[in-house]
Design an enzyme around this catalytic site. Sequence first.
Site, PDB file in Angstrom:
ATOM      1  CG  HIS A 227     -10.099  15.691 -37.275  1.00 35.11           C
ATOM      2  ND1 HIS A 227      -9.500  15.482 -38.441  1.00 35.11           N
ATOM      3  CD2 HIS A 227      -8.911  16.713 -37.224  1.00 35.11           C
ATOM      4  CE1 HIS A 227      -8.206  15.477 -39.247  1.00 35.11           C
ATOM      5  NE2 HIS A 227      -7.816  16.753 -38.360  1.00 35.11           N
TER       6      HIS A 227
ATOM      7  CD  GLU B  30      -4.253  17.180 -39.744  1.00 41.11           C
ATOM      8  OE1 GLU B  30      -3.759  17.704 -38.947  1.00 41.11           O
ATOM      9  OE2 GLU B  30      -5.276  16.740 -39.328  1.00 41.11           O
TER      10      GLU B  30
ATOM     11  CB  ALA C 208      -3.589  12.741 -32.272  1.00 39.78           C
TER      12      ALA C 208
ATOM     13  CG  HIS D  81       0.736  15.883 -38.830  1.00 32.71           C
ATOM     14  ND1 HIS D  81       0.778  15.878 -37.502  1.00 32.71           N
ATOM     15  CD2 HIS D  81      -0.560  16.291 -38.926  1.00 32.71           C
ATOM     16  CE1 HIS D  81      -0.059  15.360 -36.793  1.00 32.71           C
ATOM     17  NE2 HIS D  81      -0.996  15.967 -37.799  1.00 32.71           N
TER      18      HIS D  81
ATOM     19  CG  HIS E 137      -2.269  21.687 -37.237  1.00 33.02           C
ATOM     20  ND1 HIS E 137      -0.738  21.112 -37.308  1.00 33.02           N
ATOM     21  CD2 HIS E 137      -2.763  20.672 -36.629  1.00 33.02           C
ATOM     22  CE1 HIS E 137      -0.961  19.897 -37.543  1.00 33.02           C
ATOM     23  NE2 HIS E 137      -2.019  19.705 -37.639  1.00 33.02           N
TER      24      HIS E 137
ATOM     25  NE  ARG F 292      25.248  29.026 -33.440  1.00 35.85           N
ATOM     26  CZ  ARG F 292      25.099  29.139 -32.467  1.00 35.85           C
ATOM     27  NH1 ARG F 292      24.622  27.949 -31.895  1.00 35.85           N
ATOM     28  NH2 ARG F 292      26.458  29.216 -31.749  1.00 35.85           N
TER      29      ARG F 292
ATOM     30  CG  ASP G 233      -6.661  20.124 -35.773  1.00 36.70           C
ATOM     31  OD1 ASP G 233      -7.538  19.081 -36.256  1.00 36.70           O
ATOM     32  OD2 ASP G 233      -5.801  19.874 -35.414  1.00 36.70           O
TER      33      ASP G 233
ATOM     34  CG  LEU H 151      -2.480  19.523 -27.372  1.00 39.27           C
ATOM     35  CD1 LEU H 151      -1.451  20.521 -27.729  1.00 39.27           C
ATOM     36  CD2 LEU H 151      -3.486  19.196 -26.672  1.00 39.27           C
TER      37      LEU H 151
END
Length: 377
Positions: free
Chosen positions: A60, A125, A136, A189, A210, A221, A268, A301
């Site tokens: 970024h 993203e 974030a 995400h 990521h 499971r 990142d 984070l």
Amino acid sequence: MMKAIINAKIYTEDKVIHNGYIEFNDKIVAIGEGEYSGEAETIDAHGNMLLPGFIDIHIHGGYGADAMDATHESLDMLTQGLLKEGTTSFLPTTMTESIPRVTNALESIATFESQGAEILGIHLEGPFISEHKVGAQDPKFVIRPTTTLINQLQQAAHNNIKIITIAPEVEGALDVIQHFDDIIFSAGHTTATFDELNNAQSKGLKHITHLYNAATPFTHRAPGAFGAAWLNDNLTTECIIDGVHSHPAAVDIAYRLKGRDRFIVITDAMRAKGLGDGVSELGGQQVYVNGNEARLKDGTLAGSVLKMNEGLKHFMQYTGESMEHAWRVMSYNQAVALKVDDRIGSIKVGKQADFVLLNEEFNVLCTVKRGYNIYNK
């Protein structure tokens, strides 16, 4: 003007050359072993390691700049700063924000001519992510994908969008994944299950954003997104290797399962990279940086302050991989994914003169971009 790096330990596509030299202008002209006898201006490597320049496909910002600033001044700060860590090519990465703000950022990136690290395209993203795994990102800007909207964004980007991070389980996701052949869709995400992620791959999903962050975890499971990422050989997988986002053992597991050809180191990184501790910003939200951690006020984070040379050091420590193979996760695999491996990503005669010279502590001594832009520590 011809130049040569001499007395280097050179990691080429197929071998390691001890006490080697490399002659270049904007491209690599010759690679050899032993004493250099040519007439080019020389740079003495003093036995240090020469690798292909790093390629960061998810970043970024850094050095006070962010891709969402949507200014050429900011992009210039970033592209010059990246040379300090050995990154010679990258994908500026946008955030989940309003469509007008994203559009402005895309237009700015698309019309910028870099004099530093090369912009290979754009990583979008969001905003087509799950509101249940925003990390974030700001949930108020999360929207559903449509082919019309992606076409509009691609037009603003002058067709430079190369990767889109998307939650493949949301409405409309599979439709756009199948529609755009020229974009790498990457799961991130996301609340996708193991089966949903594998199904998305069968529709055209190619990549994992990521790994281990903002996705469904593995259990015995319900293998989740992480299990699909590990086991599906048609998915390349990126990972932030800063010792914060993932435990060293988790990195080792991922690398063992993905193998040398499908694992990619990313940073990142956000604006505060290279600036030290303090208060910074990401996606309009305050970020607090302390050491190697960048977090929102609630502790989430918020990207990283990782440098690519540090990522390489951590990767080798965590996996036990040798440099003979480790350099591939820093450049070659990225170049292959973006289909630019014909000109960058490895050291080979005829390819672009993009190098980084590292000492044994992984400090960057020199970075060469296109043969003429040379950063020396």
